[in-house]
Write an enzyme that holds these catalytic residues in place. Structure first.
Site, PDB file in Angstrom:
ATOM      1  N   ASP A  70      79.684  51.933  45.582  1.00 30.66           N
ATOM      2  CA  ASP A  70      78.382  51.859  45.509  1.00 30.66           C
ATOM      3  C   ASP A  70      78.281  52.846  44.363  1.00 30.66           C
ATOM      4  O   ASP A  70      78.598  54.051  44.340  1.00 30.66           O
ATOM      5  CB  ASP A  70      77.518  52.643  46.515  1.00 30.66           C
ATOM      6  N   TYR A  91      77.670  64.223  53.905  1.00 32.97           N
ATOM      7  CA  TYR A  91      77.308  62.862  53.715  1.00 32.97           C
ATOM      8  C   TYR A  91      77.246  62.543  52.287  1.00 32.97           C
ATOM      9  O   TYR A  91      76.831  63.025  51.339  1.00 32.97           O
ATOM     10  CB  TYR A  91      75.663  62.892  54.328  1.00 32.97           C
ATOM     11  N   LYS A 138      77.330  55.967  53.724  1.00 32.60           N
ATOM     12  CA  LYS A 138      78.126  54.957  54.835  1.00 32.60           C
ATOM     13  C   LYS A 138      79.312  54.451  54.141  1.00 32.60           C
ATOM     14  O   LYS A 138      79.627  54.552  52.940  1.00 32.60           O
ATOM     15  CB  LYS A 138      77.649  54.210  55.819  1.00 32.60           C
TER      16      LYS A 138
HETATM   17  C1  F6R Z   1      72.358  54.891  53.805  1.00 29.03           C
HETATM   18  C2  F6R Z   1      71.750  55.025  52.595  1.00 29.03           C
HETATM   19  C3  F6R Z   1      70.215  55.279  52.544  1.00 29.03           C
HETATM   20  C4  F6R Z   1      69.693  56.776  51.909  1.00 29.03           C
HETATM   21  C5  F6R Z   1      68.373  57.082  52.150  1.00 29.03           C
HETATM   22  C6  F6R Z   1      67.764  58.465  51.737  1.00 29.03           C
HETATM   23  O1  F6R Z   1      73.526  54.458  53.529  1.00 29.03           O
HETATM   24  O2  F6R Z   1      72.273  55.160  51.606  1.00 29.03           O
HETATM   25  O3  F6R Z   1      69.505  54.848  53.966  1.00 29.03           O
HETATM   26  O4  F6R Z   1      70.491  57.573  53.147  1.00 29.03           O
HETATM   27  O5  F6R Z   1      67.577  56.036  51.193  1.00 29.03           O
HETATM   28  O6  F6R Z   1      68.398  58.615  50.649  1.00 29.03           O
HETATM   29  P1  F6R Z   1      68.503  60.048  49.949  1.00 29.03           P
HETATM   30  O7  F6R Z   1      68.514  61.123  50.978  1.00 29.03           O
HETATM   31  O8  F6R Z   1      69.174  59.973  48.806  1.00 29.03           O
HETATM   32  O9  F6R Z   1      66.867  59.963  49.529  1.00 29.03           O
HETATM   33 MG    MG Z   2      73.565  53.255  47.798  1.00 35.66          MG
HETATM   34 MG    MG Z   3      76.737  50.852  50.296  1.00 38.16          MG
END
Ligand code: F6R
Ligand code: MG
Ligand code: MG
Length: 369
Positions: free
Chosen positions: A12, A231, A234
């Site tokens: 990603d 984090y 995933k």
């Molecule tokens: C899961 C993912 C998204 C982000 C969510 C919040 O793999 O990438 O669900 O966790 O959109 O993202 P932030 O914390 O960057 O605003």
């Molecule tokens: Mg992403």
């Molecule tokens: Mg992904």
């Protein structure tokens, strides 16, 4: 028979509007890089996306974990990250966790699955890519395909397949080195199930035919969480599975995807959702999900790939997508509660843990009289 290597390297490196999908410009920049700089190194390649992840499939003669092939893909993602930043895409370079390239991309963020093969006269294989989920997302389907005649008729009907398979299973919680176990079907199927029921910890790494001793499956085993120490999204695993003859038929590999099992991932990598089989180049949407998996079939001759055949682009899978949506809807109805959200140790954001730490100070122990 040609000896070739199949490699998928996937990352990603940024997407439009949050985590929906990479831009066309970004995809094109990665593909152009591979096309130009891969000359003389790769025999063939295919670039596509699943959710917010870009996968580079390549064929070459350099073996698995080859530093030149890995560096080419790493550099393609670095070049793509520049485009992602220039376009203001979200999470630009998100999965490139280390600075500077050293040897191969394992442990650097991208997911990797590779197979060294002796090409058969008609070599067919499947490329799986999952998004918004965990490394063990393929555990159940692999178990059912390779060990259960309810999904794999070949276990009863083909003498080669009936001989069984060797499962190599990795303990992805162990971060000091690769820790794995080898178990055999049919005699060890219950022990295999004991491990695979824990998809956040034990992950199928490869599967081998007992009849031909050849490798049929290779699965990525990265845990971004362990690499970065925090984090970073995933794990979104990829897999390569050779099919037909000594290996399960393509339809036997696809059969378990009718289940849409609940897996970890979904919003903020912190929930449980059903794994939905989707078409090529599908986006992410509902609740930053649901967890999705795509599957492209290829045939290959002397390393030259055909165009992909989209295995989940069929009316049957529209029906499955509807029933999986219903499963998603059911679990989402209970929001943050109980089984809908991951346990404390698996939560990918620190908010809950921080709140609990604060609340700890307010707990009192009732004195008995
Ligand atoms: C899961 C993912 C998204 C982000 C969510 C919040 O793999 O990438 O669900 O966790 O959109 O993202 P932030 O914390 O960057 O605003
Ligand atoms: Mg992403
Ligand atoms: Mg992904």
């Amino acid at each position: 028979m040609a000896k070739i290597t199949l490699s998928i390297i996937k990352a990603d490196i940024g997407s439009i509007g949050g985590h929906i999908k990479p831009s066309q410009k970004l995809l094109q920049s990665v593909e152009n890089y591979i096309k130009e700089k891969g000359k003389g190194l790769l025999i063939d390649y295919y670039v596509g996306h699943t959710g917010d992840d870009i996968a580079i499939l390549s064929t070459h003669k350099r073996g698995t974990l080859d530093s030149k092939v890995h560096k080419l893909c790493w550099d393609a993602f670095v070049a793509g990250t520049k485009v992602a930043k220039a376009q203001g895409l979200y999470g630009a370079g998100q999965d490139l966790l280390k600075e500077g390239f050293t040897g191969n991309v394992k442990g650097m963020g991208p997911a990797v699955a590779e197979l060294d093969i002796e090409e058969r006269p008609a070599e067919s294989f499947l490329m799986f890519a999952a998004d918004k989920t965990e490394p063990g997302a393929y555990n159940l389907s692999l178990y059912l395909t390779f060990a259960d005649p309810m999904h794999n008729a070949g276990l009863l009907l083909s003498p080669e397949i009936k001989k069984g398979f060797k499962f190599v299973i990795m303990d992805v919680a162990y971060t000091k080195a690769d820790r794995f176990i080898e178990l055999y079907t049919p005699e060890n199927i219950y022990d295999i199930a004991v491990l695979l029921r824990e998809p956040g910890r034990f992950v199928v790494e490869s599967i081998w035919s007992r009849a031909s001793k050849e490798q049929t499956a290779s699965v990525s085993t990265t845990r971004l969480h362990n690499i970065a120490g925090k984090y970073v999204g995933k794990d979104d695993p990829v897999a390569l599975i050779r099919t037909q003859k000594d290996f399960p038929a393509t339809g036997e590999v696809l059969s378990p995807y009718t289940i849409g099992p609940y897996v970890a991932g979904f919003m903020r990598g912190s929930h449980i959702g059903p794994l939905m089989p989707v078409k090529k180049n599908s986006a992410i949407s509902f609740f930053d999900g649901p967890p999705v998996v795509s599957c492209l079939g290829f045939s290959v001759k002397d390393g030259k790939l055909t165009e992909p055949a989209d295995a989940f682009d069929h009316p049957y899978w529209d029906y499955v997508r509807h029933s999986v949506s219903r499963k998603a809807e059911e679990i989402r109805r209970q929001g943050f509660y109980g089984a809908a959200m991951l346990s404390m140790s698996e939560l990918e954001y620190t908010g809950v843990v921080a709140s609990l730490k604060e609340l700890e100070k307010k707990f009192v122990i009732k004195k008995s009289k």
